[in-house]
Design a protein around this motif. Structure first.
Motif, PDB file in Angstrom:
ATOM      1  N   CYS A 133      66.798  20.242   9.205  1.00  0.00           N
ATOM      2  CA  CYS A 133      66.107  21.488   9.581  1.00  0.00           C
ATOM      3  C   CYS A 133      65.072  21.874   8.535  1.00  0.00           C
ATOM      4  O   CYS A 133      63.943  22.247   8.875  1.00  0.00           O
ATOM      5  CB  CYS A 133      67.103  22.627   9.761  1.00  0.00           C
ATOM      6  N   SER A 134      65.439  21.785   7.274  1.00  0.00           N
ATOM      7  CA  SER A 134      64.533  22.153   6.190  1.00  0.00           C
ATOM      8  C   SER A 134      63.303  21.255   6.168  1.00  0.00           C
ATOM      9  O   SER A 134      62.167  21.731   6.038  1.00  0.00           O
ATOM     10  CB  SER A 134      65.277  22.067   4.855  1.00  0.00           C
ATOM     11  N   ARG A 135      63.509  19.949   6.329  1.00  0.00           N
ATOM     12  CA  ARG A 135      62.393  18.999   6.331  1.00  0.00           C
ATOM     13  C   ARG A 135      61.434  19.297   7.489  1.00  0.00           C
ATOM     14  O   ARG A 135      60.222  19.343   7.306  1.00  0.00           O
ATOM     15  CB  ARG A 135      62.928  17.570   6.426  1.00  0.00           C
ATOM     16  N   ILE A 136      61.989  19.540   8.671  1.00  0.00           N
ATOM     17  CA  ILE A 136      61.142  19.827   9.835  1.00  0.00           C
ATOM     18  C   ILE A 136      60.433  21.165   9.656  1.00  0.00           C
ATOM     19  O   ILE A 136      59.235  21.280   9.914  1.00  0.00           O
ATOM     20  CB  ILE A 136      61.966  19.797  11.137  1.00  0.00           C
ATOM     21  N   PHE A 137      61.153  22.193   9.213  1.00  0.00           N
ATOM     22  CA  PHE A 137      60.541  23.507   9.018  1.00  0.00           C
ATOM     23  C   PHE A 137      59.398  23.421   8.012  1.00  0.00           C
ATOM     24  O   PHE A 137      58.327  23.989   8.214  1.00  0.00           O
ATOM     25  CB  PHE A 137      61.590  24.519   8.544  1.00  0.00           C
ATOM     26  N   ASP A 138      59.616  22.669   6.936  1.00  0.00           N
ATOM     27  CA  ASP A 138      58.584  22.516   5.913  1.00  0.00           C
ATOM     28  C   ASP A 138      57.348  21.778   6.424  1.00  0.00           C
ATOM     29  O   ASP A 138      56.254  21.956   5.897  1.00  0.00           O
ATOM     30  CB  ASP A 138      59.142  21.801   4.676  1.00  0.00           C
ATOM     31  N   SER A 139      57.522  20.957   7.456  1.00  0.00           N
ATOM     32  CA  SER A 139      56.378  20.232   8.011  1.00  0.00           C
ATOM     33  C   SER A 139      55.528  21.111   8.932  1.00  0.00           C
ATOM     34  O   SER A 139      54.426  20.730   9.310  1.00  0.00           O
ATOM     35  CB  SER A 139      56.850  18.991   8.782  1.00  0.00           C
ATOM     36  N   MET A 140      56.036  22.270   9.263  1.00  0.00           N
ATOM     37  CA  MET A 140      55.297  23.201  10.119  1.00  0.00           C
ATOM     38  C   MET A 140      54.393  24.080   9.260  1.00  0.00           C
ATOM     39  O   MET A 140      54.546  24.168   8.059  1.00  0.00           O
ATOM     40  CB  MET A 140      56.259  24.085  10.920  1.00  0.00           C
ATOM     41  N   ASN A 141      53.477  24.749   9.915  1.00  0.00           N
ATOM     42  CA  ASN A 141      52.558  25.652   9.235  1.00  0.00           C
ATOM     43  C   ASN A 141      52.959  27.092   9.544  1.00  0.00           C
ATOM     44  O   ASN A 141      52.119  27.943   9.758  1.00  0.00           O
ATOM     45  CB  ASN A 141      51.118  25.363   9.720  1.00  0.00           C
ATOM     46  N   ILE A 142      54.250  27.358   9.574  1.00  0.00           N
ATOM     47  CA  ILE A 142      54.798  28.630  10.012  1.00  0.00           C
ATOM     48  C   ILE A 142      54.355  29.830   9.152  1.00  0.00           C
ATOM     49  O   ILE A 142      53.871  30.799   9.686  1.00  0.00           O
ATOM     50  CB  ILE A 142      56.347  28.595  10.096  1.00  0.00           C
ATOM     51  N   PRO A 143      54.502  29.801   7.816  1.00  0.00           N
ATOM     52  CA  PRO A 143      54.197  31.009   7.038  1.00  0.00           C
ATOM     53  C   PRO A 143      52.802  31.578   7.276  1.00  0.00           C
ATOM     54  O   PRO A 143      52.647  32.781   7.415  1.00  0.00           O
ATOM     55  CB  PRO A 143      54.376  30.558   5.593  1.00  0.00           C
ATOM     56  N   SER A 144      51.781  30.723   7.364  1.00  0.00           N
ATOM     57  CA  SER A 144      50.428  31.250   7.547  1.00  0.00           C
ATOM     58  C   SER A 144      50.228  31.809   8.940  1.00  0.00           C
ATOM     59  O   SER A 144      49.319  32.595   9.178  1.00  0.00           O
ATOM     60  CB  SER A 144      49.397  30.153   7.268  1.00  0.00           C
ATOM     61  N   MET A 145      51.057  31.391   9.893  1.00  0.00           N
ATOM     62  CA  MET A 145      50.906  31.862  11.270  1.00  0.00           C
ATOM     63  C   MET A 145      51.458  33.258  11.453  1.00  0.00           C
ATOM     64  O   MET A 145      50.937  34.052  12.198  1.00  0.00           O
ATOM     65  CB  MET A 145      51.624  30.931  12.248  1.00  0.00           C
ATOM     66  N   VAL A 146      52.570  33.547  10.813  1.00  0.00           N
ATOM     67  CA  VAL A 146      53.255  34.808  11.058  1.00  0.00           C
ATOM     68  C   VAL A 146      53.253  35.725   9.841  1.00  0.00           C
ATOM     69  O   VAL A 146      54.129  36.535   9.673  1.00  0.00           O
ATOM     70  CB  VAL A 146      54.690  34.583  11.577  1.00  0.00           C
ATOM     71  N   GLY A 147      52.309  35.539   8.968  1.00  0.00           N
ATOM     72  CA  GLY A 147      52.158  36.444   7.840  1.00  0.00           C
ATOM     73  C   GLY A 147      53.259  36.354   6.811  1.00  0.00           C
ATOM     74  O   GLY A 147      53.756  37.356   6.359  1.00  0.00           O
ATOM     75  N   GLY A 148      53.682  35.138   6.451  1.00  0.00           N
ATOM     76  CA  GLY A 148      54.647  34.992   5.384  1.00  0.00           C
ATOM     77  C   GLY A 148      56.014  34.566   5.827  1.00  0.00           C
ATOM     78  O   GLY A 148      56.930  34.485   5.052  1.00  0.00           O
TER      79      GLY A 148
END
Length: 132
Positions: free
Chosen positions: A115-130
């Motif tokens: 889960c951590s590896r996949i989550f880290d491969s996403m660009n999530i923080p910049s999309m949802v403001g942190g």
């Protein structure tokens, strides 16, 4: 936008298309507010029926990932919703995945690492403001 569709898969093409677009948004390959190809153009590009693309777009719209305007076409929704309904669905889907992993012998640590590896491969923080 490069789509990886498996025409021989048991997963319907419209579901694969929906999943590819969600992954594209999650990875930052498709930006918030970005216009998507027209139904006709995308169908032609990937070699599927326009109804297949239309169904995928309809699902994405109902899930809040895109908005559709007759004049401007489909674009990634600039105000993605993380409502209680979404969190409930996420919890249900994660419960099933965790059960499947456990049945297959994957322990909690391995699951969390994946889960951590996949989550880290996403660009999530910049999309949802942190992040959430």
């Amino acid at each position: 936008m490069i789509m990886k569709l498996d025409m021989s898969s048991t997963t319907p093409i419209y579901v694969q298309l929906r999943n590819q677009i969600v992954l594209g948004i999650g990875k930052g390959e498709i930006k918030i507010g970005q216009s998507l190809p027209t139904v006709r153009q995308l169908a032609e590009d990937i070699g599927v029926n326009t109804m297949t693309v239309s169904k995928a777009y309809s699902i994405l719209k109902n899930e809040g990932y895109i908005e559709i305007d007759r004049r401007h076409g489909a674009k990634v929704n600039p105000s993605l919703d993380i409502s209680g309904e979404f969190k409930e669905r996420l919890e249900e889907e994660l419960s099933l995945l965790i059960a499947e992993f456990g049945i297959k012998g994957v322990n909690k640590r391995e699951f969390m690492d994946i889960c951590s590896r996949i989550f880290d491969s996403m660009n999530i923080p910049s999309m949802v403001g942190g992040g959430v």
